[in-house]
Design a protein around this motif. Sequence first.
Motif, PDB file in Angstrom:
ATOM      1  N   GLU A 237       9.248  11.576   1.027  1.00  0.00           N
ATOM      2  CA  GLU A 237       8.575  10.813  -0.026  1.00  0.00           C
ATOM      3  C   GLU A 237       9.105   9.391  -0.122  1.00  0.00           C
TER       4      GLU A 237
ATOM      5  N   ASP B 274       1.607   3.038  -3.365  1.00  0.00           N
ATOM      6  CA  ASP B 274       0.546   3.825  -4.031  1.00  0.00           C
ATOM      7  C   ASP B 274       0.334   3.427  -5.490  1.00  0.00           C
ATOM      8  N   ASN B 275       0.421   2.144  -5.798  1.00  0.00           N
ATOM      9  CA  ASN B 275       0.215   1.631  -7.159  1.00  0.00           C
ATOM     10  C   ASN B 275       1.175   2.216  -8.191  1.00  0.00           C
ATOM     11  N   ASN B 276       2.298   2.756  -7.751  1.00  0.00           N
ATOM     12  CA  ASN B 276       3.314   3.227  -8.696  1.00  0.00           C
ATOM     13  C   ASN B 276       4.058   2.023  -9.253  1.00  0.00           C
TER      14      ASN B 276
ATOM     15  N   GLN C 297       0.828  -1.215   0.000  1.00  0.00           N
ATOM     16  CA  GLN C 297       0.000   0.000   0.000  1.00  0.00           C
ATOM     17  C   GLN C 297       0.864   1.267   0.000  1.00  0.00           C
TER      18      GLN C 297
ATOM     19  N   LYS D  77       8.224   5.718   6.724  1.00  0.00           N
ATOM     20  CA  LYS D  77       8.172   6.824   5.767  1.00  0.00           C
ATOM     21  C   LYS D  77       9.206   7.868   6.170  1.00  0.00           C
TER      22      LYS D  77
END
Length: 118
Positions: free
Chosen positions: A112, A46-48, A43, A109
Amino acid sequence: MNEDQSFSFTLFEPHRTRQPKNDQPLVEVRPNGRIVFNKRATQLLDNNHFCMLGYDPSNRALGILPLGELQPNTFPVRYAAKGAYIGAKKFFKHFDILPGQLVENSPFKSGEFIGITL
């Protein structure tokens, strides 16, 4: 029938009970240079479908910067049913940090970046 006699029955239980699945985000760094994300950690990507990789030698930490498009020096992120992985052997060899054995850690995190301590 003798009611004073005590019996000790062993139940028929051929199937072991499963351990509850680890629901925490977890990232593995494997000796083959693959970075593997479990379903929860995926997750964070972020689907990158691409990422840049960085290394912080003072903290022995790997930084993954998810990106939406192919750029020079990006690594593809491959999604699978149980998570995602990045093939990064060149990166680990460049910094001479290819682990001799599996390293498993919780991601964090940092700006970024998704970070993992080695």
